[in-house]
Design an enzyme around this catalytic site. Sequence first.
Site, PDB file in Angstrom:
ATOM      1  CE1 TYR A 134      -2.680   0.335   5.543  1.00  0.00           C
ATOM      2  CE2 TYR A 134      -3.478  -2.242   5.549  1.00  0.00           C
ATOM      3  CZ  TYR A 134      -3.214  -1.369   5.051  1.00  0.00           C
ATOM      4  OH  TYR A 134      -3.152  -1.397   3.921  1.00  0.00           O
ATOM      5  CE  LYS A 193      -1.591  -4.098   3.490  1.00  0.00           C
ATOM      6  NZ  LYS A 193      -1.576  -5.709   2.985  1.00  0.00           N
ATOM      7  CB  SER A 246      -0.928   0.083   1.259  1.00  0.00           C
ATOM      8  OG  SER A 246      -1.779   0.873   1.228  1.00  0.00           O
ATOM      9  NE  ARG A 281      -9.419   8.542   8.429  1.00  0.00           N
ATOM     10  CZ  ARG A 281     -10.096   8.233   6.824  1.00  0.00           C
ATOM     11  NH1 ARG A 281     -10.820   7.345   7.221  1.00  0.00           N
ATOM     12  NH2 ARG A 281      -9.158   8.176   6.102  1.00  0.00           N
TER      13      ARG A 281
END
Length: 337
Positions: free
Chosen positions: A150, A154, A125, A295
């Site tokens: 997360y 990766k 990603s 966010r």
Amino acid sequence: MKIVVTGGLGFIGSHTVVELQNEGFEVIAIDNLSNSSESVLDGIFNITGKKPIFEKMDLRDKASVQNFFKKHNDVVGVIHFAASKAVGESVENPLLYYENNINTLVYLLQELKELPSANFIFSSSCTVYGQAEKMPITENASIQPAISPYGNTKQIGEEIITDVAKVTNINSILLRYFNPIGAHESAEIGELPIGVPQNLVPFITQTGLGLRQELSVYGNDYPTPDGTCIRDYIHVVDLAKAHVIALKRLLDKKNLEKVETFNLGTGTGSSVLEVITAFEKVSGQKLPYKIVGRREGDVIEAYANTDKASAVLGWKTQYNLEEAVDSAWKWEKKVRM
Ligand code: WQD
């Protein structure tokens, strides 16, 4: 030739199974159905006329992975999608992510290294770049310290594959996706987020259908032309086709490095407001939204430099933002019928 697709009933996995079948590959789809359903097999069949072999399996169970490869020792390639992928959830539950995204990779590679021919494609990603200094982002942009477990899985996954490649016969390609969106034109398969969608486009299409009251736009005070974040939204079918091309490159074994990395994006950045405008254009309806606070963990902008994928893989995206959003909208309407 037999190809294993882990997470093969998931969003990107199922679209890749379709493109592999279209190219004549025999596909075994492995999935634990934690974020997908067996009915996806019917969707694939309705598109290609073939159902892949399906093995319901949890790759966290090492013995199951070992038994699988004992049974299927004629596998020539593995495309590994199966992983947990929600940034926010990974912050709350890091151990679930390290177990599900790292242990499973290790168990797969332990079996792959025993195969006569081992070709491995890893679903990575653009999140590994964090907030890249320079746009568009090239494959040699620096890897920033991960801002979520997360994203860390990766980065660690890429490092594991690189270390293993040095001492095994496994040839690998790391594909760094930007933002996958949309659905197959048949609307037989698509994205099926469980619960409240975390990602922008499924939230928009659910709002368009009245399943959500309004979209919250996470900040419009970023240093971008319209103040909202910029991403590279790539049609999932374009992404799936890139996997087939990458697999063929591994099977051809010509001028291969042991580990190759490619950014997969359109090369064009689009803001949140531009995605909303695209939806309103293709749907013919206004999207209710409100601007709220930023966010946590969002980068300001990320879009791909596609030169390497174009030069080495001979791959370029065919769909633009409106077409991708339109396909997502068609899917949303069909799957809710
Ligand atoms: C896109 C933009 C949000 C929802 C993540 C992962 C990445 C990949 C794709 C797994 C951002 C804004 C979003 C909403 C909003 N994941 N947004 N309101 O965060 O770029 O990437 O998902 O493969 O690895 O990092 O995608 O779709 O969540 O957000 O304003 O309700 O839309 O702030 O700017 P993201 P996203």
